[in-house]
Scaffold this motif. Sequence first.
Motif, PDB file in Angstrom:
ATOM      1  N   LEU A   1       0.837  -1.202   0.000  1.00 47.01           N
ATOM      2  CA  LEU A   1       0.000   0.000   0.000  1.00 47.01           C
ATOM      3  C   LEU A   1       0.866   1.245   0.000  1.00 47.01           C
ATOM      4  CD1 LEU A   1      -2.892  -0.909   2.442  1.00 47.01           C
ATOM      5  CD2 LEU A   1      -2.800  -1.076  -0.030  1.00 47.01           C
ATOM      6  N   ILE A   2       1.940   1.223   0.800  1.00 48.03           N
ATOM      7  CA  ILE A   2       2.829   2.383   0.842  1.00 48.03           C
ATOM      8  C   ILE A   2       3.442   2.613  -0.537  1.00 48.03           C
ATOM      9  CG2 ILE A   2       4.874   3.392   1.927  1.00 48.03           C
ATOM     10  CD1 ILE A   2       2.783   3.062   3.959  1.00 48.03           C
ATOM     11  N   SER A   3       3.883   1.503  -1.161  1.00 46.92           N
ATOM     12  CA  SER A   3       4.523   1.684  -2.469  1.00 46.92           C
ATOM     13  C   SER A   3       3.506   2.182  -3.496  1.00 46.92           C
ATOM     14  CB  SER A   3       5.194   0.397  -2.932  1.00 46.92           C
ATOM     15  OG  SER A   3       4.236  -0.542  -3.325  1.00 46.92           O
ATOM     16  N   SER A   4       2.224   1.782  -3.352  1.00 46.69           N
ATOM     17  CA  SER A   4       1.200   2.322  -4.255  1.00 46.69           C
ATOM     18  C   SER A   4       1.004   3.810  -4.028  1.00 46.69           C
ATOM     19  CB  SER A   4      -0.148   1.642  -4.035  1.00 46.69           C
ATOM     20  OG  SER A   4      -0.135   0.360  -4.533  1.00 46.69           O
ATOM     21  N   LEU A   5       0.981   4.201  -2.755  1.00 47.29           N
ATOM     22  CA  LEU A   5       0.778   5.618  -2.449  1.00 47.29           C
ATOM     23  C   LEU A   5       1.947   6.455  -2.960  1.00 47.29           C
ATOM     24  CD1 LEU A   5      -0.716   5.621   1.151  1.00 47.29           C
ATOM     25  CD2 LEU A   5      -1.867   6.003  -1.015  1.00 47.29           C
ATOM     26  N   LEU A   6       3.168   5.900  -2.836  1.00 48.73           N
ATOM     27  CA  LEU A   6       4.324   6.632  -3.354  1.00 48.73           C
ATOM     28  C   LEU A   6       4.362   6.558  -4.871  1.00 48.73           C
ATOM     29  CD1 LEU A   6       7.140   5.355  -0.944  1.00 48.73           C
ATOM     30  CD2 LEU A   6       5.979   7.549  -0.840  1.00 48.73           C
ATOM     31  N   GLY A   7       3.956   5.392  -5.403  1.00 49.07           N
ATOM     32  CA  GLY A   7       4.159   5.135  -6.818  1.00 49.07           C
ATOM     33  C   GLY A   7       3.148   5.762  -7.743  1.00 49.07           C
ATOM     34  N   SER A   8       1.865   5.774  -7.325  1.00 49.20           N
ATOM     35  CA  SER A   8       0.871   6.232  -8.295  1.00 49.20           C
ATOM     36  C   SER A   8       1.013   7.711  -8.656  1.00 49.20           C
ATOM     37  CB  SER A   8      -0.541   5.883  -7.851  1.00 49.20           C
ATOM     38  OG  SER A   8      -0.759   6.188  -6.517  1.00 49.20           O
ATOM     39  N   PRO A   9       1.342   8.610  -7.708  1.00 55.89           N
ATOM     40  CA  PRO A   9       1.573   9.991  -8.148  1.00 55.89           C
ATOM     41  C   PRO A   9       2.720  10.091  -9.156  1.00 55.89           C
ATOM     42  CG  PRO A   9       1.330   9.934  -5.787  1.00 55.89           C
ATOM     43  CD  PRO A   9       1.406   8.518  -6.246  1.00 55.89           C
ATOM     44  N   TYR A  10       3.779   9.283  -8.924  1.00 63.45           N
ATOM     45  CA  TYR A  10       4.896   9.328  -9.856  1.00 63.45           C
ATOM     46  C   TYR A  10       4.472   8.807 -11.223  1.00 63.45           C
ATOM     47  CZ  TYR A  10       9.398   8.691 -11.970  1.00 63.45           C
ATOM     48  OH  TYR A  10      10.452   8.762 -12.836  1.00 63.45           O
ATOM     49  N   PHE A  11       3.626   7.767 -11.215  1.00 62.31           N
ATOM     50  CA  PHE A  11       3.137   7.202 -12.458  1.00 62.31           C
ATOM     51  C   PHE A  11       2.324   8.242 -13.223  1.00 62.31           C
ATOM     52  CE2 PHE A  11      -0.031   4.501 -14.697  1.00 62.31           C
ATOM     53  CZ  PHE A  11       0.858   3.884 -15.534  1.00 62.31           C
ATOM     54  N   ILE A  12       1.500   8.999 -12.497  1.00 60.23           N
ATOM     55  CA  ILE A  12       0.689  10.034 -13.139  1.00 60.23           C
ATOM     56  C   ILE A  12       1.601  11.093 -13.751  1.00 60.23           C
ATOM     57  CG2 ILE A  12      -0.943  11.905 -12.662  1.00 60.23           C
ATOM     58  CD1 ILE A  12      -2.203   9.969 -10.605  1.00 60.23           C
ATOM     59  N   TYR A  13       2.661  11.413 -13.013  1.00 55.09           N
ATOM     60  CA  TYR A  13       3.628  12.371 -13.538  1.00 55.09           C
ATOM     61  C   TYR A  13       4.238  11.862 -14.843  1.00 55.09           C
ATOM     62  CZ  TYR A  13       8.291  14.418 -13.949  1.00 55.09           C
ATOM     63  OH  TYR A  13       9.430  14.978 -14.428  1.00 55.09           O
ATOM     64  N   LEU A  14       4.582  10.563 -14.863  1.00 58.18           N
ATOM     65  CA  LEU A  14       5.127   9.959 -16.085  1.00 58.18           C
ATOM     66  C   LEU A  14       4.130  10.054 -17.228  1.00 58.18           C
ATOM     67  CD1 LEU A  14       6.859   6.598 -15.158  1.00 58.18           C
ATOM     68  CD2 LEU A  14       7.895   8.669 -16.030  1.00 58.18           C
ATOM     69  N   LEU A  15       2.858   9.790 -16.898  1.00 60.19           N
ATOM     70  CA  LEU A  15       1.811   9.841 -17.910  1.00 60.19           C
ATOM     71  C   LEU A  15       1.704  11.238 -18.495  1.00 60.19           C
ATOM     72  CD1 LEU A  15      -1.456   8.063 -16.803  1.00 60.19           C
ATOM     73  CD2 LEU A  15      -0.177   7.758 -18.879  1.00 60.19           C
ATOM     74  N   LEU A  16       1.766  12.245 -17.606  1.00 62.66           N
ATOM     75  CA  LEU A  16       1.652  13.626 -18.070  1.00 62.66           C
ATOM     76  C   LEU A  16       2.813  13.972 -18.988  1.00 62.66           C
ATOM     77  CD1 LEU A  16       0.538  15.476 -14.823  1.00 62.66           C
ATOM     78  CD2 LEU A  16      -0.819  15.008 -16.850  1.00 62.66           C
ATOM     79  N   LYS A  17       3.989  13.415 -18.653  1.00 65.46           N
ATOM     80  CA  LYS A  17       5.172  13.763 -19.416  1.00 65.46           C
ATOM     81  C   LYS A  17       5.260  13.001 -20.725  1.00 65.46           C
ATOM     82  CE  LYS A  17       9.261  13.080 -18.070  1.00 65.46           C
ATOM     83  NZ  LYS A  17      10.543  12.847 -17.401  1.00 65.46           N
ATOM     84  N   SER A  18       4.778  11.735 -20.708  1.00 65.00           N
ATOM     85  CA  SER A  18       5.028  10.867 -21.862  1.00 65.00           C
ATOM     86  C   SER A  18       4.166  11.273 -23.039  1.00 65.00           C
ATOM     87  CB  SER A  18       4.743   9.423 -21.498  1.00 65.00           C
ATOM     88  OG  SER A  18       3.359   9.209 -21.515  1.00 65.00           O
ATOM     89  N   ARG A  19       4.607  10.868 -24.204  1.00 68.20           N
ATOM     90  CA  ARG A  19       3.810  11.128 -25.396  1.00 68.20           C
ATOM     91  C   ARG A  19       3.065   9.870 -25.793  1.00 68.20           C
ATOM     92  NH1 ARG A  19       7.911  12.680 -28.865  1.00 68.20           N
ATOM     93  NH2 ARG A  19       9.145  14.399 -28.076  1.00 68.20           N
ATOM     94  N   PHE A  20       2.810   9.014 -24.823  1.00 65.79           N
ATOM     95  CA  PHE A  20       2.180   7.720 -25.106  1.00 65.79           C
ATOM     96  C   PHE A  20       0.866   7.910 -25.834  1.00 65.79           C
ATOM     97  CE2 PHE A  20      -0.720   4.352 -23.547  1.00 65.79           C
ATOM     98  CZ  PHE A  20      -0.142   3.324 -24.252  1.00 65.79           C
TER      99      PHE A  20
END
Lengths: 332, 334
Positions: free
Chosen positions: B315-334
């Motif tokens: 759960l902790i890793s999800s809480l730390l990880g999902s904001p970072y994942f969203i940041y990646l999504l915002l940055k990526s041109r996927f």
Amino acid sequence: MKKTDLKISTIFIALIFVLLLGMLLSLSFGSEHIKLATIWNVLISQDENIDSIIVNALRVPRALLAALIGANLSVAGALMQCLTRNPLAEPKMMGVSGGASFIFVIATFFQLPISQNILTFLVFIGAALGGTLVYIISLYKNPSIGKLVLAGVSVSGFFYALTAGMLILLGEDAGAIYSWLAGGLAGVSWDHFYQILPWSIAALIFSFVITHYMNAYALGDEIAKSLGVNLFKIRIVLCLLVVILTGCAVCVSGVIGFLGLIVPHIVRRAFSDNFKIMLPFTALIGAILLVFSDLIARIIFMPIETPVGVITAFVGCPFFLYLIRKNSEKVV
Amino acid sequence: MKQTHFKYSHNQYRQIIIFFISFIFLFLFIAICSLIGDAKINYISLFPNVISNYLNNSILIEYRLPRLLIGACVGANFAISGAILQAVTKNPLAAPNVTGINAGSSFFSVLSLLIFANTNFFILPLASFTGAIFAGIVVYFFANKKGITPLRLILSGVAVDAFFHSGTTFILVNNTEAVGSIYVWLSGSLWGKEWSEFLFILPCSIIGIFVSIVLSKRINILNLSDEVIIGLGLNIKKNRIILLILAVFLSSTGVCLVGPIGFIGLIIPNIMRTLFKYDYKLIIPFSALGGAFLVILSDTIGRSVLAPIEIPAGLISSLLGSPYFIYLLLKSRF
């Protein structure tokens, strides 16, 4: 044109009868079987025997709620698919349900001293929060279907982790909460029904009223603008409707997934993508599906109830995979 | 994804040195994290003979050290598995938990826990691996229609994930007495891990890491465009399948011990890729280190923040990880 109109209204009326049949069956079947023939007598009798309590206080509100929530979630799915112009949009996958259930768990399990109406309202705010986050993320820079889905996954994942963390903190009765999170209609009462009825009916009727604008919006931004649709306004209205419809459902039944995905697709294929026809059918078929899913969920492993969300996921996931494979040129 | 132009820099020695320094630092980090927790350790009593006193402290040796070492192995496994998946699918957003592999693995594990009440040391990993492979095959089948597109892979991954997830829910709801402990396991927890389990995961991790480092040259080539790979004479399909099996092996050995710890396999390889520019010879060993650090950190936070209640590391890793994942999504041109 007249002929198809007639045909469509005939099918609509036939489906209403199917819905009524499903509700009748769900009054009869369950851990205590009540004969179909005696249901009517039980319904109108004023006696306080066990059968009457089971039917009137437990099964009638449950059947009504299943129908109402089914309609809510399916229409919410259709509205989201219209709003995002994305055939894979759905309340559970778009973080709306995640946000709503997060707020609901906070309020319920910390026993905040608030009335039912305020709770409903707070859940709407949670739904709006989740949905808006996903929507904004997916629109940033290069909007695409994949971005929308992944934004939904990560925002729901975040809310899910918070919710699960709170549940572990409270550390009691994990089983019951777990089945609530999985989506279920166990233990609903008339109170729940009255709590969400006005909101749901208002939102459903309002979405039927604006089908004209939705048809125009579905044609694309440029055409919609030239047809005199205020893009900003219609987006806001659609968002609000999705939030209210989903929030109502989560308040009562937790997170039931995939209904909002499947039903609009079935209706679009079987009937028409004209929202004037599609939306009423979506509501009706959604109601039918959830009533029958709930019936299956109750009787398949009696006396244990399976969360209805599991049943809808078992049906919905293969359908979703089928859509991905089938529409691979068009959609994906 | 950008085309890769990795050049073998002349200061590769420097990176090897950095790796070994970080490796030593990892053990220091484990030692420090083991001192943090609910049961207070009298720090002063550890001095002056720190090492011998540490080894004589039963709380540290019997409870905290094994779980942290297991955390390190599992974190390395998940991170490498993610790195391989991302390279093979050429998609920076692939990870064991997004592609349904972890969900399949958990479903089969829960199933085997219920069928074979006495958890056998051989059945559980086997079930976990079978589930992961099964989920992988299903995802591959639905994503593959005249070639795999990243988008179709993600979409079918999400659907398969949801399917197995509801399958797990289905089992749990029908077996309410087991829910509590399995629920914690499903959130990814290092609670109650013992030395015997460490002895199971250690060889798995070492073999997995070793094989992936050996194969890292092929991973680099697979990351190029298909025409170039064929031009270089590499059998794309065969190598892809070998690497996918390796990724599944790594993540399923992790899942059968500690449950699915989310987002590790997603974030760490992405960070490493920004540092090492698509050179998997470096990305893989450093991902292993990064994954180990992140799991240990998550576990320590989960143990200590709200002690005596434990929040599962997942759960902790999800809480730390999902904001970072969203940041990646915002940055990526996927």
